[in-house]
Design a protein around this motif. Structure first.
Motif, mmCIF file in Angstrom:
data_model
loop_
_atom_site.group_PDB
_atom_site.id
_atom_site.type_symbol
_atom_site.label_atom_id
_atom_site.label_comp_id
_atom_site.label_asym_id
_atom_site.label_seq_id
_atom_site.Cartn_x
_atom_site.Cartn_y
_atom_site.Cartn_z
ATOM 1 N N ILE A 164 0.801 -1.230 0.000
ATOM 2 C CA ILE A 164 0.000 0.000 0.000
ATOM 3 C C ILE A 164 0.834 1.280 0.000
ATOM 4 O O ILE A 164 0.351 2.320 0.363
ATOM 5 N N TYR A 165 2.046 1.194 -0.447
ATOM 6 C CA TYR A 165 2.897 2.410 -0.398
ATOM 7 C C TYR A 165 3.685 2.524 -1.665
ATOM 8 O O TYR A 165 4.824 2.961 -1.626
ATOM 9 N N ILE A 166 3.182 2.047 -2.819
ATOM 10 C CA ILE A 166 4.013 2.094 -4.024
ATOM 11 C C ILE A 166 4.232 3.544 -4.430
ATOM 12 O O ILE A 166 3.375 4.401 -4.210
ATOM 13 N N LEU A 167 5.395 3.787 -4.998
ATOM 14 C CA LEU A 167 5.767 5.160 -5.326
ATOM 15 C C LEU A 167 5.635 5.346 -6.836
ATOM 16 O O LEU A 167 6.386 4.764 -7.612
ATOM 17 N N VAL A 172 4.764 11.393 -6.318
ATOM 18 C CA VAL A 172 5.762 11.529 -5.266
ATOM 19 C C VAL A 172 5.459 12.733 -4.386
ATOM 20 O O VAL A 172 5.581 12.684 -3.164
ATOM 21 N N ALA A 173 5.003 13.816 -5.018
ATOM 22 C CA ALA A 173 4.723 15.042 -4.270
ATOM 23 C C ALA A 173 3.612 14.806 -3.247
ATOM 24 O O ALA A 173 3.542 15.497 -2.241
ATOM 25 N N VAL A 208 14.767 4.232 -0.998
ATOM 26 C CA VAL A 208 14.255 5.417 -0.316
ATOM 27 C C VAL A 208 12.915 5.106 0.389
ATOM 28 O O VAL A 208 12.644 5.570 1.498
ATOM 29 N N MET A 209 12.127 4.267 -0.270
ATOM 30 C CA MET A 209 10.828 3.908 0.306
ATOM 31 C C MET A 209 11.002 2.953 1.488
ATOM 32 O O MET A 209 10.321 3.083 2.513
ATOM 33 N N ASP A 210 11.958 2.006 1.366
ATOM 34 C CA ASP A 210 12.220 1.063 2.464
ATOM 35 C C ASP A 210 12.528 1.857 3.739
ATOM 36 O O ASP A 210 11.999 1.573 4.818
ATOM 37 N N LEU A 211 13.399 2.875 3.574
ATOM 38 C CA LEU A 211 13.827 3.658 4.739
ATOM 39 C C LEU A 211 12.683 4.510 5.265
ATOM 40 O O LEU A 211 12.464 4.646 6.469
ATOM 41 N N MET A 212 11.900 5.077 4.313
ATOM 42 C CA MET A 212 10.816 5.988 4.704
ATOM 43 C C MET A 212 9.726 5.266 5.514
ATOM 44 O O MET A 212 9.212 5.796 6.491
#
Ligand SMILES: C[S@@+](CC[C@H](N)C(=O)[O-])C[C@H]1O[C@@H](n2cnc3c(N)ncnc32)[C@H](O)[C@@H]1O
Length: 247
Positions: A164-167, A172-173, A208-212
Protein backbone atom coordinates in the motif's frame (compact mmCIF):
# COMPACT_ATOMS: atom_id res chain seq x y z
CA UNK A 1 -22.50 32.50 -16.78
CA UNK A 2 -19.27 31.92 -14.85
CA UNK A 3 -20.99 29.05 -13.02
CA UNK A 4 -22.10 27.48 -16.29
CA UNK A 5 -18.54 27.60 -17.67
CA UNK A 6 -17.24 25.89 -14.52
CA UNK A 7 -19.86 23.13 -14.79
CA UNK A 8 -18.96 22.55 -18.42
CA UNK A 9 -15.28 22.32 -17.50
CA UNK A 10 -16.03 19.82 -14.71
CA UNK A 11 -18.18 17.76 -17.06
CA UNK A 12 -15.35 17.65 -19.58
CA UNK A 13 -12.91 16.39 -16.93
CA UNK A 14 -15.35 13.69 -15.78
CA UNK A 15 -15.82 12.54 -19.42
CA UNK A 16 -12.06 12.37 -19.89
CA UNK A 17 -11.65 10.33 -16.68
CA UNK A 18 -14.23 7.76 -17.73
CA UNK A 19 -12.45 7.46 -21.08
CA UNK A 20 -9.33 6.23 -19.27
CA UNK A 21 -11.07 3.88 -16.83
CA UNK A 22 -10.78 0.22 -17.74
CA UNK A 23 -13.41 -1.86 -15.92
CA UNK A 24 -13.03 -4.97 -18.00
CA UNK A 25 -12.63 -7.14 -14.86
CA UNK A 26 -12.07 -10.86 -15.22
CA UNK A 27 -12.97 -13.58 -12.75
CA UNK A 28 -9.55 -14.82 -11.67
CA UNK A 29 -8.57 -17.76 -9.46
CA UNK A 30 -5.91 -17.36 -6.74
CA UNK A 31 -4.49 -20.16 -4.60
CA UNK A 32 -2.93 -19.48 -1.19
CA UNK A 33 -1.89 -22.75 0.46
CA UNK A 34 -5.12 -24.71 0.84
CA UNK A 35 -7.30 -21.68 0.13
CA UNK A 36 -8.69 -21.10 -3.36
CA UNK A 37 -10.28 -17.74 -4.02
CA UNK A 38 -12.03 -16.35 -7.08
CA UNK A 39 -12.50 -12.65 -7.61
CA UNK A 40 -12.90 -9.98 -10.24
CA UNK A 41 -9.80 -7.95 -11.08
CA UNK A 42 -7.83 -6.51 -13.97
CA UNK A 43 -4.79 -8.43 -15.18
CA UNK A 44 -2.64 -5.33 -15.56
CA UNK A 45 -2.83 -1.63 -14.73
CA UNK A 46 -3.50 0.41 -17.81
CA UNK A 47 -4.93 3.74 -16.82
CA UNK A 48 -3.61 7.22 -16.37
CA UNK A 49 -5.34 7.67 -13.00
CA UNK A 50 -4.69 6.41 -9.47
CA UNK A 51 -6.34 3.04 -10.01
CA UNK A 52 -3.63 0.75 -8.73
CA UNK A 53 -6.27 -1.04 -6.65
CA UNK A 54 -7.95 -2.63 -9.68
CA UNK A 55 -5.51 -5.54 -9.67
CA UNK A 56 -3.85 -7.89 -7.20
CA UNK A 57 -0.31 -6.88 -6.18
CA UNK A 58 2.70 -9.01 -5.15
CA UNK A 59 2.41 -7.73 -1.57
CA UNK A 60 -1.02 -9.35 -1.35
CA UNK A 61 0.37 -12.65 -2.68
CA UNK A 62 3.08 -12.52 0.01
CA UNK A 63 0.71 -11.59 2.84
CA UNK A 64 -2.03 -14.02 1.79
CA UNK A 65 0.39 -16.97 1.63
CA UNK A 66 1.55 -16.09 5.14
CA UNK A 67 -2.01 -15.67 6.48
CA UNK A 68 -3.26 -18.91 4.95
CA UNK A 69 -0.36 -20.77 6.63
CA UNK A 70 -1.07 -19.02 9.95
CA UNK A 71 -4.86 -18.89 9.80
CA UNK A 72 -5.17 -19.63 13.52
CA UNK A 73 -4.05 -16.05 14.22
CA UNK A 74 -7.19 -14.80 12.40
CA UNK A 75 -9.70 -17.03 14.20
CA UNK A 76 -12.36 -14.96 15.92
CA UNK A 77 -10.56 -11.66 15.22
CA UNK A 78 -11.93 -8.31 14.15
CA UNK A 79 -9.85 -6.85 11.33
CA UNK A 80 -9.56 -3.66 9.33
CA UNK A 81 -7.68 -3.66 6.03
CA UNK A 82 -6.16 -0.46 4.59
CA UNK A 83 -5.89 0.03 0.82
CA UNK A 84 -7.82 -3.17 0.08
CA UNK A 85 -7.96 -2.79 -3.70
CA UNK A 86 -10.09 -5.61 -5.12
CA UNK A 87 -10.16 -7.20 -1.66
CA UNK A 88 -8.05 -10.32 -2.08
CA UNK A 89 -6.56 -10.13 1.44
CA UNK A 90 -9.69 -9.14 3.34
CA UNK A 91 -11.82 -11.70 1.53
CA UNK A 92 -9.34 -14.47 2.37
CA UNK A 93 -9.44 -13.39 6.04
CA UNK A 94 -13.24 -13.45 6.00
CA UNK A 95 -13.01 -17.25 5.98
CA UNK A 96 -11.47 -17.21 9.45
CA UNK A 97 -12.13 -13.97 11.27
CA UNK A 98 -15.22 -12.70 13.12
CA UNK A 99 -15.59 -9.42 11.26
CA UNK A 100 -13.65 -7.47 8.69
CA UNK A 101 -13.84 -3.95 7.31
CA UNK A 102 -12.13 -3.56 3.95
CA UNK A 103 -11.23 0.03 3.08
CA UNK A 104 -9.94 2.09 0.18
CA UNK A 105 -10.01 5.75 -0.83
CA UNK A 106 -10.72 5.38 -4.52
CA UNK A 107 -14.39 5.40 -5.58
CA UNK A 108 -13.77 3.25 -8.66
CA UNK A 109 -11.83 0.72 -6.57
CA UNK A 110 -14.57 0.71 -3.92
CA UNK A 111 -17.08 -0.28 -6.64
CA UNK A 112 -15.16 -3.44 -7.59
CA UNK A 113 -14.33 -4.15 -3.95
CA UNK A 114 -18.05 -4.14 -3.08
CA UNK A 115 -18.79 -6.35 -6.09
CA UNK A 116 -16.18 -8.89 -4.94
CA UNK A 117 -17.60 -8.89 -1.41
CA UNK A 118 -21.07 -9.59 -2.80
CA UNK A 119 -19.63 -12.31 -5.02
CA UNK A 120 -18.10 -14.02 -1.98
CA UNK A 121 -21.23 -13.72 0.07
CA UNK A 122 -23.06 -15.42 -2.83
CA UNK A 123 -20.42 -18.22 -2.97
CA UNK A 124 -21.14 -18.79 0.72
CA UNK A 125 -17.41 -19.33 1.46
CA UNK A 126 -17.36 -16.77 4.29
CA UNK A 127 -18.44 -17.33 7.89
CA UNK A 128 -21.67 -15.37 7.77
CA UNK A 129 -23.28 -12.82 5.52
CA UNK A 130 -23.30 -9.49 7.28
CA UNK A 131 -19.97 -8.79 8.92
CA UNK A 132 -17.77 -8.14 5.90
CA UNK A 133 -18.12 -4.56 4.69
CA UNK A 134 -16.34 -2.07 2.47
CA UNK A 135 -15.85 1.51 3.70
CA UNK A 136 -14.26 4.58 2.23
CA UNK A 137 -11.09 5.47 4.13
CA UNK A 138 -8.47 7.92 2.94
CA UNK A 139 -5.38 7.74 5.14
CA UNK A 140 -5.21 10.74 7.43
CA UNK A 141 -8.93 11.47 7.12
CA UNK A 142 -10.11 11.57 10.76
CA UNK A 143 -13.80 12.03 9.89
CA UNK A 144 -13.88 8.84 7.83
CA UNK A 145 -11.87 6.94 10.45
CA UNK A 146 -14.11 8.15 13.29
CA UNK A 147 -17.16 7.09 11.35
CA UNK A 148 -15.77 3.55 11.04
CA UNK A 149 -14.72 3.52 14.70
CA UNK A 150 -18.20 4.80 15.62
CA UNK A 151 -19.58 1.42 14.61
CA UNK A 152 -16.56 -0.51 15.99
CA UNK A 153 -16.17 1.19 19.34
CA UNK A 154 -13.60 -1.23 20.69
CA UNK A 155 -11.39 -0.90 17.61
CA UNK A 156 -9.85 -3.92 15.89
CA UNK A 157 -7.59 -6.84 16.84
CA UNK A 158 -5.61 -6.58 13.62
CA UNK A 159 -4.84 -3.99 10.96
CA UNK A 160 -3.72 -5.38 7.61
CA UNK A 161 -2.06 -3.77 4.61
CA UNK A 162 -0.58 -5.26 1.44
CA UNK A 163 1.52 -3.31 -1.04
CA UNK A 164 0.00 0.00 0.00
CA UNK A 165 2.90 2.41 -0.40
CA UNK A 166 4.01 2.09 -4.02
CA UNK A 167 5.77 5.16 -5.33
CA UNK A 168 4.49 6.41 -8.66
CA UNK A 169 6.71 9.20 -9.97
CA UNK A 170 3.71 11.40 -10.70
CA UNK A 171 2.46 11.07 -7.11
CA UNK A 172 5.76 11.53 -5.27
CA UNK A 173 4.72 15.04 -4.27
CA UNK A 174 1.63 13.58 -2.60
CA UNK A 175 3.59 11.23 -0.36
CA UNK A 176 0.92 9.46 1.65
CA UNK A 177 3.19 7.41 3.95
CA UNK A 178 2.96 9.87 6.91
CA UNK A 179 -0.84 9.87 6.52
CA UNK A 180 -0.91 6.08 6.36
CA UNK A 181 0.93 5.94 9.69
CA UNK A 182 -1.33 8.65 11.21
CA UNK A 183 -4.24 6.29 10.55
CA UNK A 184 -2.36 3.20 11.73
CA UNK A 185 -1.27 4.93 14.94
CA UNK A 186 -4.84 6.08 15.72
CA UNK A 187 -6.18 2.57 15.14
CA UNK A 188 -3.47 1.02 17.34
CA UNK A 189 -4.14 3.54 20.15
CA UNK A 190 -7.85 2.63 20.33
CA UNK A 191 -6.81 -0.70 21.83
CA UNK A 192 -3.49 0.25 23.38
CA UNK A 193 -0.14 -1.54 23.54
CA UNK A 194 -0.12 -5.29 22.83
CA UNK A 195 -3.86 -5.35 22.09
CA UNK A 196 -3.66 -4.66 18.35
CA UNK A 197 -1.00 -4.92 15.64
CA UNK A 198 -0.48 -3.82 12.06
CA UNK A 199 0.68 -6.55 9.70
CA UNK A 200 2.15 -5.15 6.53
CA UNK A 201 3.01 -7.16 3.41
CA UNK A 202 5.90 -5.09 2.09
CA UNK A 203 7.53 -5.28 -1.33
CA UNK A 204 10.81 -3.45 -1.75
CA UNK A 205 10.89 -1.36 -4.91
CA UNK A 206 13.10 1.56 -3.89
CA UNK A 207 15.64 1.96 -1.10
CA UNK A 208 14.25 5.42 -0.32
CA UNK A 209 10.83 3.91 0.31
CA UNK A 210 12.22 1.06 2.46
CA UNK A 211 13.83 3.66 4.74
CA UNK A 212 10.82 5.99 4.70
CA UNK A 213 8.35 3.29 5.79
CA UNK A 214 10.43 2.30 8.81
CA UNK A 215 11.36 5.88 9.78
CA UNK A 216 7.72 7.09 9.52
CA UNK A 217 6.58 4.21 11.69
CA UNK A 218 9.20 5.10 14.31
CA UNK A 219 8.23 8.82 14.14
CA UNK A 220 4.69 7.72 15.03
CA UNK A 221 5.90 5.92 18.14
CA UNK A 222 5.71 2.47 16.55
CA UNK A 223 7.97 -0.54 16.74
CA UNK A 224 8.70 -2.42 13.49
CA UNK A 225 9.73 -6.09 13.55
CA UNK A 226 10.35 -8.31 10.58
CA UNK A 227 8.36 -11.55 10.89
CA UNK A 228 10.92 -14.36 11.02
CA UNK A 229 11.06 -16.39 7.81
CA UNK A 230 8.82 -13.97 5.89
CA UNK A 231 11.52 -12.66 3.54
CA UNK A 232 10.95 -13.96 0.04
CA UNK A 233 11.27 -13.12 -3.62
CA UNK A 234 8.07 -12.49 -5.55
CA UNK A 235 8.71 -12.24 -9.28
CA UNK A 236 11.99 -10.34 -9.22
CA UNK A 237 11.16 -8.26 -6.14
CA UNK A 238 12.12 -8.82 -2.53
CA UNK A 239 9.33 -8.90 0.01
CA UNK A 240 8.99 -9.06 3.76
CA UNK A 241 6.17 -9.03 6.28
CA UNK A 242 6.38 -6.49 9.08
CA UNK A 243 4.71 -6.73 12.45
CA UNK A 244 4.12 -3.15 13.66
CA UNK A 245 3.00 -2.32 17.21
CA UNK A 246 2.96 0.62 19.63
CA UNK A 247 6.36 1.12 21.29
C1 LIG B 1 -0.89 -1.08 -4.98
S1 LIG B 1 -2.58 -1.13 -4.51
C2 LIG B 1 -2.63 -2.56 -3.46
C3 LIG B 1 -4.01 -3.17 -3.41
C4 LIG B 1 -4.10 -4.46 -2.60
N1 LIG B 1 -3.82 -4.24 -1.20
C5 LIG B 1 -3.18 -5.51 -3.17
O1 LIG B 1 -2.09 -5.72 -2.61
O2 LIG B 1 -3.55 -6.13 -4.19
C6 LIG B 1 -2.68 0.22 -3.32
C7 LIG B 1 -4.08 0.44 -2.79
O3 LIG B 1 -4.05 1.48 -1.80
C8 LIG B 1 -5.08 2.43 -2.09
N2 LIG B 1 -4.59 3.74 -1.64
C9 LIG B 1 -3.56 4.46 -2.17
N3 LIG B 1 -3.43 5.63 -1.53
C10 LIG B 1 -4.39 5.64 -0.57
C11 LIG B 1 -4.77 6.60 0.43
N4 LIG B 1 -4.12 7.77 0.53
N5 LIG B 1 -5.79 6.30 1.26
C12 LIG B 1 -6.43 5.10 1.15
N6 LIG B 1 -6.14 4.16 0.22
C13 LIG B 1 -5.13 4.44 -0.63
C14 LIG B 1 -5.25 2.36 -3.60
O4 LIG B 1 -6.53 2.83 -4.03
C15 LIG B 1 -5.05 0.89 -3.87
O5 LIG B 1 -6.24 0.16 -3.76
Amino acid sequence: MERKEKNEEEEEIICLESFFINDNYQLTTFTFGSQVLELLCLQSASTDFDLTGQLVWPGAMLLNNYLSKNAEMLQGCSIIELGSGVGVTGILCSRFCREIVLTDHNEEVLKILKKNIELHKSFGTSNSSNWMTAEKLEWGNSDQLNQILGSHLGGFDLILGADIYILIKKFVAQNSIPLLFDTVEKLLRVRGKDQCKFILGYISRAKVMDLMVVSEAVKHGLHVTEIAGSRSVIGNLGGVIYDITLQ
